[in-house]
Write a protein that holds these residues in place. Structure first.
Motif, short mmCIF file in Angstrom:
data_model
loop_
_atom_site.label_atom_id
_atom_site.label_comp_id
_atom_site.label_asym_id
_atom_site.label_seq_id
_atom_site.Cartn_x
_atom_site.Cartn_y
_atom_site.Cartn_z
N SER A 1 37.27 44.02 32.32
CA SER A 1 37.21 45.32 31.66
C SER A 1 35.75 45.66 31.31
CB SER A 1 38.13 45.33 30.43
OG SER A 1 38.29 46.62 29.92
N MET A 2 35.41 45.83 30.01
CA MET A 2 34.02 46.09 29.66
C MET A 2 33.13 44.93 30.07
SD MET A 2 32.23 47.31 26.05
CE MET A 2 31.75 45.74 25.32
N GLY A 3 33.70 43.73 30.16
CA GLY A 3 32.93 42.60 30.67
C GLY A 3 32.46 42.85 32.09
N GLY A 4 33.22 43.65 32.86
CA GLY A 4 32.78 44.05 34.19
C GLY A 4 31.55 44.93 34.13
N LEU B 1 35.31 41.01 39.45
CA LEU B 1 35.55 41.98 38.40
C LEU B 1 37.04 42.28 38.29
CD1 LEU B 1 32.65 44.46 39.31
CD2 LEU B 1 32.57 42.47 37.78
N ASP B 2 37.60 42.05 37.11
CA ASP B 2 39.02 42.32 36.88
C ASP B 2 39.14 43.56 36.00
OD1 ASP B 2 41.67 42.24 35.55
OD2 ASP B 2 41.90 40.31 36.55
N PRO C 1 27.59 40.07 46.75
CA PRO C 1 28.96 40.46 47.09
C PRO C 1 29.83 40.59 45.84
CG PRO C 1 28.56 38.18 47.71
CD PRO C 1 27.24 38.75 47.32
N ILE C 2 30.78 41.52 45.90
CA ILE C 2 31.61 41.85 44.73
C ILE C 2 33.07 41.86 45.14
CG2 ILE C 2 32.11 43.58 42.97
CD1 ILE C 2 29.25 44.66 43.40
N LEU C 3 33.89 41.19 44.34
CA LEU C 3 35.35 41.27 44.48
C LEU C 3 35.88 42.07 43.30
CD1 LEU C 3 38.11 40.46 45.72
CD2 LEU C 3 38.02 38.41 44.27
N ILE C 4 36.57 43.17 43.56
CA ILE C 4 37.16 43.99 42.51
C ILE C 4 38.68 43.84 42.57
CG2 ILE C 4 37.48 46.30 41.57
CD1 ILE C 4 34.79 47.09 42.65
N LEU C 5 39.25 43.44 41.45
CA LEU C 5 40.71 43.32 41.29
C LEU C 5 41.11 44.37 40.26
CD1 LEU C 5 40.72 39.43 40.99
CD2 LEU C 5 41.20 40.77 43.05
#
Length: 390
Positions: free
Chosen positions: A234-237, A258-259, A322-326
């Motif tokens: 969340s905001m941690g992202g 990033l969740d 690289p970024i993984l977005i969930l």
């Protein structure tokens, strides 16, 4: 003429009062954005069957979700873990209790539904220790989970929790990274209730909190890491993304997971304002208040917040890892629009598997198998696990 003067005499004070009321709303909204939140009860406990070990809740988009969750209660048990949905009608949901409730125990009616599931690190049954990270804000507590094989663990995972929560939010991901042979550092940051309070005690939405995460990267590098993966919830992202473009150690950031992330605050704040019945121009005015140094301080912010700097879609060209977005398309709190926009802007960097139904930061709870596989496969693809060939 007399009637016109009379109409003006009535209208002018009314317009002034209306303007003052609107101004008060704008400042209230602005203050709410930067004020650390307190957990709010959002769920009613209707009945507890201690014989069958079931609990009945009012039905909401969260309480009806399949999977494992929890309830913060003010009764005897504090945090109560919930299992499968056993039945539901239009108004209620009955779930299996995973925390044993004894007959006669006091469980208050009002509770807060939670995706944390784990509250303390000892629940993971993994080795861990408490450490302190020296940051510009002061000593920030963190939990450190060492790798099982410390001889091949030069990639560390640093996890960053979201707004109005604590480090416990991140515990769900620790076993995934531990299985990949990676140390986990689960950090706190200024004004989150565990780390030191800054002068004004307000959130900067990532604009200053990233410095505490940068300090955590420095800690990892001093203790054997050569590179780090940042995971933000969340905001941690938002904080992780700000770290990725602002840190002097950004060349050591090998990836971001990033969740349910905040990628652009304007998108989030407009969505949340609409959910509360506020229409433009009030949200825009509230953000304008926070962008002006004088009015920002009147709203409780320590400094002006530059929303352009926090818009990572606009700053997509500055990203290099690289970024993984969930992110669930049915998030309900932080819309996935900006996450999709970032994926579209940087298809060379961003992987974003489709998720739906799971709501905000509850993808692990809703579909632990698929969530775990998404992270494990992505980490392996990018050579980011000690057991993935790094």
């Amino acid at each position: 003429m007399k009637s016109l003067r009379h109409a003006v005499a009535i209208a002018v004070p009314a317009l002034l009062a209306l303007g003052a009321a609107a101004g008060a709303v704008v400042f209230t909204v602005a203050r709410r954005v930067v004020t650390p939140t307190v957990r709010r009860n959002d769920t009613h406990i209707l009945a507890v069957d201690t014989g069958a070990q079931t609990i009945e809740l009012d039905r909401t988009p969260d309480t009806e979700l399949p999977g494992r969750y929890g309830l913060f209660t003010s009764g005897t048990y504090g945090y109560v873990k919930l299992g499968a949905v056993l039945g539901a009608d239009s108004r209620t949901v009955r779930r299996k209790l995973l925390t044993q409730i004894e007959p006669g125990a006091q469980v208050d009616r009002d509770a807060a539904f939670s995706g944390w599931y784990y509250v303390t690190p000892s629940e993971l049954h993994l080795p861990w220790e408490s450490v302190l990270i020296g940051s510009p804000a002061g000593p920030c507590p963190a939990w450190f989970f060492p790798a099982a094989d410390t001889g091949n663990a030069d990639t560390w995972v640093i996890q960053v929790h979201g707004r109005g929560t604590t480090r416990s939010e991140c515990l769900r991901a620790v076993p995934v990274f531990h299985a990949l042979g990676l140390p986990n550092l689960v950090v706190s940051y200024r004004n989150d209730g565990e780390a030191p309070r800054s002068r004004g005690g307000s959130y900067a939405l990532g604009a200053s909190e990233w410095r505490d995460v940068d300090a955590a990267i420095g800690y990892a590098l001093r203790h054997g890491a050569r590179r780090v993966v940042l995971m933000g919830w969340s905001m941690g992202g938002a904080i992780a993304l700000q770290t990725a473009v602002s840190s002097g150690n950004r060349d050591r950031i090998a990836g971001l997971v990033l969740d349910s992330p905040v990628v652009d605050w304007r998108t989030v704040l407009r969505f949340q304002a609409r959910e509360e019945g506020l229409r433009e121009p009030l949200p825009a005015l509230a953000m304008g208040v926070l962008e002006n140094t004088f009015t920002a301080r009147l709203s409780g912010a320590e400094n002006a917040i530059r929303f352009d700097r926090l818009d990572m879609v606009a700053r997509a060209s500055e990203l290099h890892a690289p970024i993984l977005i969930l992110h669930s398309d049915d998030d309900g709190f932080v819309p996935a629009d900006a996450s999709h926009a970032l994926a579209a802007a940087r298809p060379d960097l961003v992987t974003m598997p489709a998720f739906a139904v799971a709501r905000h930061t509850k993808l692990w709870n809703y579909d632990q198998t698929r969530w775990t596989a998404a992270i494990t496969d992505w980490m392996s693809e990018h050579g980011l696990g000690a057991r993935a060939g790094s």
